[in-house]
Design a protein around this motif. Structure first.
Motif, PDB file in Angstrom:
ATOM      1  N   UNK A   1       0.833  -1.198   0.000  1.00 43.54           N
ATOM      2  CA  UNK A   1       0.000   0.000   0.000  1.00 43.54           C
ATOM      3  C   UNK A   1       0.870   1.251   0.000  1.00 43.54           C
TER       4      UNK A   1
ATOM      5  N   UNK B   1      -2.482   7.726   5.080  1.00 44.29           N
ATOM      6  CA  UNK B   1      -3.216   7.317   6.263  1.00 44.29           C
ATOM      7  C   UNK B   1      -4.490   6.566   5.902  1.00 44.29           C
ATOM      8  N   UNK B   2      -5.110   6.935   4.763  1.00 45.96           N
ATOM      9  CA  UNK B   2      -6.403   6.357   4.467  1.00 45.96           C
ATOM     10  C   UNK B   2      -6.357   4.855   4.247  1.00 45.96           C
TER      11      UNK B   2
ATOM     12  N   UNK C   1      -5.039   2.744   6.307  1.00 50.61           N
ATOM     13  CA  UNK C   1      -4.819   2.005   7.550  1.00 50.61           C
ATOM     14  C   UNK C   1      -5.855   0.903   7.729  1.00 50.61           C
ATOM     15  N   UNK C   2      -7.103   1.201   7.442  1.00 55.97           N
ATOM     16  CA  UNK C   2      -8.145   0.190   7.607  1.00 55.97           C
ATOM     17  C   UNK C   2      -7.943  -0.959   6.626  1.00 55.97           C
ATOM     18  N   UNK C   3      -7.650  -0.607   5.389  1.00 55.74           N
ATOM     19  CA  UNK C   3      -7.481  -1.645   4.368  1.00 55.74           C
ATOM     20  C   UNK C   3      -6.316  -2.572   4.719  1.00 55.74           C
TER      21      UNK C   3
ATOM     22  N   UNK D   1      -7.346  -4.850   7.488  1.00 55.61           N
ATOM     23  CA  UNK D   1      -8.278  -5.879   7.025  1.00 55.61           C
ATOM     24  C   UNK D   1      -7.540  -6.981   6.282  1.00 55.61           C
ATOM     25  N   UNK D   2      -6.593  -6.590   5.458  1.00 55.10           N
ATOM     26  CA  UNK D   2      -5.818  -7.603   4.740  1.00 55.10           C
ATOM     27  C   UNK D   2      -5.051  -8.474   5.718  1.00 55.10           C
TER      28      UNK D   2
ATOM     29  N   UNK E   1      -6.933   2.828  17.736  1.00 55.51           N
ATOM     30  CA  UNK E   1      -8.329   3.261  17.819  1.00 55.51           C
ATOM     31  C   UNK E   1      -9.100   2.730  16.616  1.00 55.51           C
ATOM     32  N   UNK E   2      -8.468   2.658  15.472  1.00 58.63           N
ATOM     33  CA  UNK E   2      -9.137   2.084  14.296  1.00 58.63           C
ATOM     34  C   UNK E   2      -9.370   0.585  14.510  1.00 58.63           C
TER      35      UNK E   2
ATOM     36  N   UNK F   1     -12.151  -0.129  16.842  1.00 55.72           N
ATOM     37  CA  UNK F   1     -13.455   0.429  16.480  1.00 55.72           C
ATOM     38  C   UNK F   1     -14.225  -0.515  15.560  1.00 55.72           C
ATOM     39  N   UNK F   2     -13.532  -1.100  14.607  1.00 62.82           N
ATOM     40  CA  UNK F   2     -14.241  -1.863  13.586  1.00 62.82           C
ATOM     41  C   UNK F   2     -14.376  -3.326  13.987  1.00 62.82           C
TER      42      UNK F   2
ATOM     43  N   UNK G   1     -14.744  -5.867  12.097  1.00 66.59           N
ATOM     44  CA  UNK G   1     -14.100  -6.874  11.267  1.00 66.59           C
ATOM     45  C   UNK G   1     -12.639  -7.081  11.661  1.00 66.59           C
ATOM     46  N   UNK G   2     -12.150  -6.285  12.591  1.00 63.57           N
ATOM     47  CA  UNK G   2     -10.763  -6.445  13.020  1.00 63.57           C
ATOM     48  C   UNK G   2     -10.726  -7.030  14.420  1.00 63.57           C
TER      49      UNK G   2
END
Lengths: 801, 552
Positions: free
Chosen positions: A651, A655-656, A658-660, A663-664, A693-694, A697-698, A700-701
């Motif tokens: 990647x 910063x955007x 980080x979630x992806x 998830x991977x 924090x991400x 929060x989610x 799926x993680x």
């Protein structure tokens, strides 16, 4: 008969999968290709190695015939094992502030307590060594010698086969695009292998690329002149008008001079000093002897030295008068501190100034991560809080900036100084505080006292000098006293009248300089200069080049040896002196050259597709080894590390993603291992706390490792109405787990999810990626039984084979 | 190359008969892949191929999920239900002859129905969006192009931004995400800001349990969304667009990504949209499984790579959204309608709907209903038609109790209000919530208190916890409702629930908190006696409360 594979140990200091590691891996890969080899990689930054705390009892023990081991609760013993295991060591480090990262220096400090038996074991099995230094800028003059010195402290008696500088690599991982440096890495491996197999290997020629490749298309290498023993390219000039053109190797102490023969100048090394250099086995015991000799009580009348307040965050009074801060690195009430007190007493005698002491060894100062957040991120510009690390650095630097003058009173330990000092410099230097409070603006006088129980003190002035130059105006260095062969624990120094007198001189110089700096005009040129000292920064350490030109090791001012009036002297180049790195012009020039402003170019190289494609084979290769307590954690297997690193580097650094990325990682590993956070944070240049924090929060993680099969029961509305709770109850009965738990055999985890998109066929459950719809209790039992049976079969098969 | 060249399908269609196998998520879970493989084999083995050219296609959701796996034979329009791999040969051999009787759909009277147009489930529908979802191969851009794909984008390129926006305003298209905000007005506002770059975002974070139409559209016709989002970008002057798709929708993520890649490879979007020099680049962002990320500000924070916590909407996201730039956020279904509006004109679209809501709306039918699945009906259709004519009424012919619409924060529509026309204005006038289009049918065996408790539990887990009314209000509500389902409720609980609900509505930060009490308040309003019975008589008419509550 098949040969046993060579044992090759790669040691890397710097960022994970940074350029140093890429070049190291290139070398190891080449080695692996050419010969049977077992390779291991140690990342120094992942080890917990404690620096010296100022307690030298272990040396006293050695002086009385003991082994002299410093026992700490850290990974040093493990590192020793790794080094003893190896036949070959390839040591790669990056360059921060023209020095190796502070973890290298900490390792070097710590090696003082490695123990005599360990040193003997190293000598008994000499290793072949290659050194690599990577940097993003023009000059790294003193890096290879310092790295050599650090490795020598760690691993006595090795034989250096090859070394090189790879500079002008500007972004993380971009070494993969630098074919010439990759080629050098491969050559390094080839040469070491030739040496192992007993073939002749060409003489080491150290080169450095000096031109800015952005402005000049041709790569221009400059050949450096190395010491015949340790290949150090930096020497100390002997500071005496009577001995012009004579120098001493900064690392091994071999002596040399410039001679004039038939119209040509040449370097001539003194055979006797080359044969009896400091790295020789005969000298191993000398450290201990020096310590014992220095600590034998000095007879004489003891003097009282006044006390000064010791600054701590709890005891931190605002200065009333202009303050002279003594930054002390050494034992508590040791020589450095006592001398500092003596100097402060002399400086504050007339009551115009006040003095205070700061014991740097008491504070935690982490090395620079090289994340470059402070440089890249504009938000942090012109702010004092720019570093992402939160430790005592801010407070210590704040104290330095608050004071009007500084006295750096430090011990020299194994030929250099403490890791904390280096960390302070690297943190202080990279930060843009330079621009705000650095050479251009500050008017502070500074002085240095370096004390050592042996005679290797000069190198420490390289570090204190940097500290002074970043903190103060270089022209206000007012005094420098080097004390050799003095006790460092403080015993008996009070009876050493000459040492105390030297300290008094330093104090007086500081006071008189401070009196000037508080009035206009600022004072310049207090230090008397001989020609062999750099006219720009005052240091007397120079880099020797084969064409008889020289460069200052600190500020990169350039000069040339000339034969003038029968003497061999350095003639400095006016332009480079005026534009050296310590001048305001030089700072600007340097910032421009480091290229951080040239964002377009960085963006291009940061293209994830290009970079990740090139990096992939490097990440896959090799085995990173870690101390037991780290590798025992099932969380972070070698395979996982490879997987995670591949994902991260696929990647772009924004910063955007980080979630992806997480998830991977979740998909690849089943959870997000906590060890992954620092890597992601480093790559995306975000704080770990933000990532955490991400991650929390989610849904799926997950941060916990899950079972082999994850059962997800949908508890969306339709499924809830269809009886999902009954399924949950049934699963609890069958497997004994509630949602969020894992069976004891690690086979199943149960999770409740809301909505998998099959509401029309409720109730729905998923096992891994398979969706089961309209689940009844009978169907559920069968599904679980099937997975159990498949697992049993797999186990049986494994047993049979 | 001209636009026309770019829009030319690379492979012309040459089959006479198409066998369409539904490969939507639900049919897949019933074994559609095996069916498709078997049919493909049967076609290869068949001698029919000589006379008539046969092809098989895996399509998106064909709607009648309850009876999947579904297979449709075109152009005869024959629909087979509950097909298993063993039926493959029969289906193939029946082409051109009489259909396979045993696989045909059976209506309420037991009659076998051959074609889709005669099927009560399809006959009452008007399919604008779902039309192609069940017809084309979503992974094949040529199939979309053969069906008039990307013509709207070509047309939009010849229009000015203002013209596109005017057309959308004329269509009376209302946001299908639930709020029903006029899409054209939203675009117009975004267009009016002179602050670049702008962004367009497609909200594919279908978090509502009980709804699956967005997922089905993304799976079944991703190119329509790519086209719709590209037109939105042209209309507001954006150059970058994002699809925010929930991570659980693997197939949707895969298909949308493939559609973007294919369209970019053909030069339809990308750096040079259809050779016009305009730039529209789209990418997929996967959601993290947080219900609150359906809220616009939270969604945008999530795209930025942060925790999806909503922010106060003092400034709307059309002015300051992603990275502080003007951002248009549209729902999947909204965008799927855009190409048709551009091609056929806004007026025509508006005339399909009623009461100020243009076009048709897609609903997902689930719960205690005979024919679960996806339906699309014109706006203004009475609720009764959807539930009884299309859905076939409550399962087991039990009396219908209520229809729940609008997801977890939607309300209940009791059985006596089934004449309500389905459109935004009629719903809100009657205090119901239109929502995104999930419809859950409940019968006598569903307890309203338990449903309210379930929704509150769901929302309390999904609340991001930033603001007190939402976090603490939901926690208290859950406690009270759990007590009630365990027959431990006491006098005054219902009034306390109402008070809590009103407070949350007034003071919560974001739409999640503001609408969270709706299921409770709507439940109390319509089924107050049921709530009271739980407290005073310790009685649950559905029989689900009390004893079972030890489940968790």
């Amino acid at each position: 008969m098949s040969k046993e594979p060579y044992k090759v140990l790669g040691i890397v200091a710097g960022r994970t999968m940074g350029n140093a590691e890429v070049l190291l891996r290139e070398s190891l890969m080449e080695f692996d290709k050419l010969a049977p080899a077992e390779t291991r990689i140690v990342r120094l930054r992942q080890l917990d190695i404690k620096g010296l705390s100022g307690d030298f009892d272990f040396l006293a023990d050695a002086a009385q015939g003991g082994d002299g081991i410093l026992k700490e609760d850290d990974d040093f013993e493990w590192l020793k094992e790794q080094i003893l295991w190896a036949d070959v060591i390839i040591f790669a480090a990056c360059a921060f502030r023209y020095m190796p990262p502070s973890e290298v220096i900490v390792m070097m400090n710590r090696a003082l307590g490695a123990g005599q038996s360990y040193i003997e074991a190293c000598r008994a099995h000499p290793k072949f060594v290659g050194l690599i230094v990577v940097g993003g800028t023009n000059t790294m003059n003193y890096n290879l010698p310092l790295q050599y010195n650090a490795l020598h402290a760690m691993c006595h008696g090795f034989q250096l086969v090859d070394q090189f500088y790879a500079n002008w690599i500007r972004g993380k991982g971009h070494a993969v695009f630098q074919e010439q440096h990759l080629e050098q890495s491969r050559q390094l491996a080839q040469r070491i292998l030739h040496k192992l197999e007993g073939y002749a290997v060409p003489e080491i020629k150290t080169r450095i690329m000096k031109l800015n490749p952005l402005e000049h298309t041709d790569d221009k290498f400059i050949n450096l002149e190395g010491c015949p023993v340790c290949h150090s390219t930096v020497v100390h000039m002997v500071n005496d008008p009577l001995t012009l053109g004579q120098f001493t190797c900064s690392i091994c102490g071999a002596k040399g001079r410039v001679e004039y023969h038939g119209g040509d100048l040449t370097y001539v090394w003194d055979d006797d000093s080359v044969a009896h250099n400091r790295l020789h086995a005969d000298h191993d015991a000398q450290v201990i002897e020096s310590y014992a000799r220095a600590h034998a009580l000095v007879a004489g009348e003891k003097t009282e030295v006044p006390e000064f307040p010791i600054l701590t965050p709890e005891n931190d009074p605002t200065p009333v008068k202009p303050r002279i801060l003594a930054l002390v690195a050494g034992p508590k009430n040791g020589t450095s501190e006592l001398l500092a007190r003596q100097a402060l007493a002399a400086a504050t005698q007339d009551g115009r100034f006040e003095g205070a002491i700061l014991r740097i060894l008491d504070y935690k100062i982490d090395g620079c991560l090289g994340c470059l957040v402070c440089k890249v991120n504009k938000r942090y510009r012109d702010s004092i809080d720019e570093c992402v690390l939160r430790d005592d650095d801010r407070w210590v630097v704040g104290k330095l900036l608050e004071s009007s003058a500084a006295l750096f009173s430090v011990d020299a330990v194994n030929g250099f100084t403490y890791g904390q000092i280096v960390a302070l410099i690297q943190r202080f230097g990279v930060n843009t505080r330079i621009a705000a409070n650095g050479p251009q603006k500050a008017k502070r006088a500074w002085a240095t006292i370096v004390a050592s129980f042996d005679d290797e003190v000069k190198n420490a002035t390289y570090a204190t000098g940097k500290l002074g130059r970043y903190f103060c105006n270089p022209s206000l260095k007012v005094a420098e006293e080097l004390l050799t062969n003095v006790p460092i624990t403080g015993d008996g120094i009070l009876a050493n009248a000459s040492a105390l007198q030297q300290a008094v001189g330093v104090g007086r110089a500081l006071a008189s300089a401070l009196a000037y700096t508080t009035a206009e005009p600022p004072l310049t040129g207090l230090v008397q200069r001989y020609n062999s000292m750099c006219p720009s920064c005052g240091l007397d350490m120079i880099e020797l080049r084969s064409d008889m030109t020289v460069a200052c090791a600190e500020c990169d001012a350039e000069g040339e040896f000339k034969h003038i009036f029968g003497e061999n002297d350095i003639v400095w180049d006016d332009y480079s002196v005026a534009h050296s790195r310590v001048t305001p012009f030089g700072v600007k020039l340097h910032v421009k050259h480091t290229g951080f402003s040239q964002s377009e170019d960085r963006d291009m190289l940061d293209d994830p597709l290009i970079l990740s494609g090139q990096l992939a084979p490097y990440i896959e290769f090799g085995k990173v080894v870690m101390p037991e307590d780290l590798s025992l954690q099932p969380a972070w297997s070698d395979e996982q590390r490879t997987k995670v690193e591949k994902i991260i580097f696929s990647y772009p650094s924004e910063e955007r993603f980080s979630l992806a990325i997480m998830q991977d990682i979740q998909n690849a590993c089943g959870y997000v291992p906590k060890e992954a956070f620092p890597h992601i944070a480093e790559h995306l240049k975000v704080k770990r706390s933000a990532l955490y924090s991400v991650a929390t929060f989610y849904k799926s993680l997950g941060l916990k490792e899950r079972g082999k099969h994850v059962i997800r029961v949908c508890d969306g509305t339709a499924c809830h109405m269809g009886g999902s709770l009954v399924l949950i109850d049934q699963i609890e009965e069958l497997l004994g787990i509630k949602p969020g738990q894992t069976t004891n055999d690690g086979l199943f985890s149960l999770e409740l999810v809301k909505h998998v998109g099959s509401c029309a066929l409720a109730p729905v459950m998923m096992v891994d990626d398979t969706v089961y719809n309209q689940v009844t209790l009978e169907k559920l039992e069968k599904i679980i039984a099937d997975y159990r049976a498949a697992e049993n079969d797999a186990v049986k098969e494994g047993e049979l084979s | 190359m001209t636009k026309e060249d770019l829009l030319m399908p690379r492979f012309a269609e040459n089959a006479d008969v198409s066998i369409l196998i539904c490969c939507g998520t639900r049919c897949l879970s019933k074994g559609a892949v095996e069916v498709a493989q078997a049919i493909q084999k049967a076609v290869e083995a068949s001698t029919k191929n000589v006379a008539v050219k046969l092809e098989t296609k895996c399509t998106g959701c064909q709607g009648l999920c309850e009876f999947g796996p579904l297979v449709t034979v075109e152009p005869a329009d024959v629909l087979y239900c509950q097909v298993s791999p063993e039926d493959a040969t029969d289906i193939v051999e029946s082409v051109g002859g009489s259909p396979v009787e045993r696989l045909l759909f059976q209506d309420a009277c037991g009659r076998r129905i051959v074609t889709r147009s005669e099927n009560p489930f399809y006959a009452g529908q008007k399919q604008l969006v779902l039309d192609l979802v069940g017809k084309i191969d979503p992974t094949d851009i040529d199939d979309y192009l053969r069906n008039g794909g990307y013509r709207a984008l070509a047309k939009a390129l010849e229009m000015t931004s203002e013209q596109i926006v005017e057309e959308v305003i004329a269509s009376e298209l209302r946001g299908r995400g639930g709020a029903g905000f006029p899409t054209g007005i939203k675009w117009k506002t975004a267009l009016s800001f002179d602050n670049y770059p702008k962004y367009v975002v497609c909200n594919g974070d279908e978090g509502n349990p009980g709804a699956f139409m967005d997922g089905s559209i993304m799976e079944g016709n991703p190119h329509a969304l790519v086209e719709g989002l590209a037109i939105a970008a042209l209309a507001v002057g954006a150059e970058r667009g994002f699809f925010y798709i929930r991570d659980e929708y693997d197939l949707a993520v895969e298909h949308v990504q493939a559609a973007i890649d294919a369209a970019e490879a053909r030069g339809i979007i990308g750096d040079d949209v259809l050779g016009s020099g305009r730039k529209v680049s789209l990418e997929v962002v996967r959601g993290g499984g947080a219900y609150v990320c359906g809220e616009s500000t939270a969604l945008m924070r999530s795209i930025e790579g942060k925790a999806g916590e909503p922010t106060a909407k003092y400034i709307r996201s059309v002015q300051s959204g992603l990275w502080g730039q003007p951002t248009v956020l549209n729902n999947v279904e909204t965008l799927a309608n855009i190409p048709r509006i551009i091609l056929e004109g806004g007026k025509a679209f508006a005339s399909l709907g009623a009461n100020g809501s243009g076009g048709c709306n897609v609903f997902s039918l689930a719960g205690k209903i005979k024919r679960t699945g996806l339906v699309e009906v014109p706006m203004g259709t009475p609720l009764k038609v959807i539930v009884e004519e299309l859905g076939g009424g409550a399962r087991g012919d039990k009396p219908l109790k209520a229809v729940q619409t609008g997801g977890p924060s939607g309300g209940f529509i009791p059985a006596d209000q089934m004449d309500l026309p389905v459109d935004f204005d009629s719903f809100s006038k009657n205090g119901a919530v239109m929502g995104a289009g999930g419809m859950l049918v409940m019968d006598e065996s569903d307890c309203m208190v338990e449903m309210a408790r379930y929704y509150v539990e769901f929302l309390s887990q999904e609340s991001c916890g930033q603001c007190t009314p939402c976090r603490e209000g939901l926690r208290l509500m859950l406690e009270i409702l759990t007590d009630m389902t365990e027959f431990k409720g006491c006098e005054g609980d219902i009034e306390l629930l109402e008070l809590l609900g009103e407070t949350m509505k007034d003071t919560s930060l974001c739409a999640l908190g503001k609408s969270a009490p709706v299921p409770v308040l709507s439940g109390i309003e319509n089924f107050r006696e049921e709530f009271e019975a739980h407290i005073t008589n310790q009685r649950c008419s559905a029989g689900t409360c009390g004893k079972h509550r030890n489940a968790r």
